[in-house]
Design an enzyme around this catalytic site. Structure first.
Site, PDB file in Angstrom:
ATOM      1  N   ARG A  64       0.816  -1.218   0.000  1.00 24.29           N
ATOM      2  CA  ARG A  64       0.000   0.000   0.000  1.00 24.29           C
ATOM      3  C   ARG A  64       0.845   1.262   0.000  1.00 24.29           C
ATOM      4  O   ARG A  64       0.399   2.322  -0.466  1.00 24.29           O
ATOM      5  CB  ARG A  64      -0.988  -0.017   1.178  1.00 24.29           C
ATOM      6  CG  ARG A  64      -2.113  -1.031   0.982  1.00 24.29           C
ATOM      7  CD  ARG A  64      -3.048  -1.038   2.183  1.00 24.29           C
ATOM      8  NE  ARG A  64      -2.393  -1.489   3.386  1.00 24.29           N
ATOM      9  CZ  ARG A  64      -2.266  -2.772   3.758  1.00 24.29           C
ATOM     10  NH1 ARG A  64      -2.776  -3.715   3.005  1.00 24.29           N
ATOM     11  NH2 ARG A  64      -1.641  -3.097   4.859  1.00 24.29           N
ATOM     12  N   GLU A 101       5.488 -11.077  15.039  1.00 23.89           N
ATOM     13  CA  GLU A 101       4.985 -11.721  16.258  1.00 23.89           C
ATOM     14  C   GLU A 101       5.352 -13.211  16.249  1.00 23.89           C
ATOM     15  O   GLU A 101       5.819 -13.763  17.241  1.00 23.89           O
ATOM     16  CB  GLU A 101       3.472 -11.533  16.322  1.00 23.89           C
ATOM     17  CG  GLU A 101       2.887 -11.851  17.672  1.00 23.89           C
ATOM     18  CD  GLU A 101       1.376 -11.641  17.671  1.00 23.89           C
ATOM     19  OE1 GLU A 101       0.831 -11.127  16.674  1.00 23.89           O
ATOM     20  OE2 GLU A 101       0.754 -12.014  18.678  1.00 23.89           O
TER      21      GLU A 101
END
Ligand code: AMP
Length: 176
Positions: A64, A101
């Site tokens: 993006r 993560e």
């Protein structure tokens, strides 16, 4: 002079709960892009204080970030450079990995995308933990770029991502 208030841009950002996985609230900027006035307003705000001629390259982060960086580059009369996910760029690259993560990710840039000493503005849609943007900053520093700013449409402030971007000037239009 900004014809589009940031509050209007903020109102058009769509929250999508549990995407791409449970517990994540995805900030969807496609409604902003789909409105020509808001899209133009976002670019104006991202470039506030950035004079044409003061930047050599605008760098966008996959995927993006490309949308904002390409529009900003055209507006400034600067070049556009993509920082891509590993394995997508065809020519010789530098790579930088960073922790997620679970596991890790790697971004890459062409070795000749920025010349040493060039003034670079780095753009992405959203700053979360700062892992992606700090990896992009490392790549640009490896190329000898002078980073004049790291600007985002959205910042998830509670994740403290800007701490990972060192002394570089960081700006975000909308903060959560
Ligand atoms: P980070 O590396 O944690 O700062 O994550 C930033 C990257 O992940 C950006 O390129 C964003 O496009 C994407 N991202 C992370 N969290 C979100 C979210 N809540 N909504 C939309 N995009 C996100």
């Amino acid at each position: 002079m900004h014809p589009v208030p940031i509050s209007e841009i903020e109102a058009a950002i769509r929250n999508v709960p549990d995407f791409p996985k449970p517990g994540i609230q995805f900030k969807d900027i496609t409604p902003v892009l789909a409105d020509g006035r808001l899209f133009g307003g976002v670019i104006d705000h991202l470039l506030e204080g950035v004079r044409p001629g003061s930047v050599d390259k605008v760098v966008g982060i996959d995927a993006r970030g490309f949308i904002f960086a390409a529009a900003a580059a055209v507006k400034l009369g600067a070049g556009f450079v993509p920082v891509r996910k590993k394995g997508k760029l065809p020519f010789a690259t530098h790579e930088q990995s960073y922790d997620l993560e679970y596991g890790s990710a790697t971004v890459a840039v062409h070795v000749d995308a920025v010349q040493a000493g060039e003034r670079v503005l780095l753009l992405d849609d959203l700053l979360a933990t700062g892992g992606t943007a700090s990896a992009a900053v490392s790549l640009l520093e490896k190329l000898g770029a002078r980073i004049v700013g790291v600007n985002f449409v959205i910042e998830l402030g509670f994740l403290d991502g800007r701490k990972r971007l060192g002394a570089h000037p960081v700006r975000a239009l909308v903060r959560y």
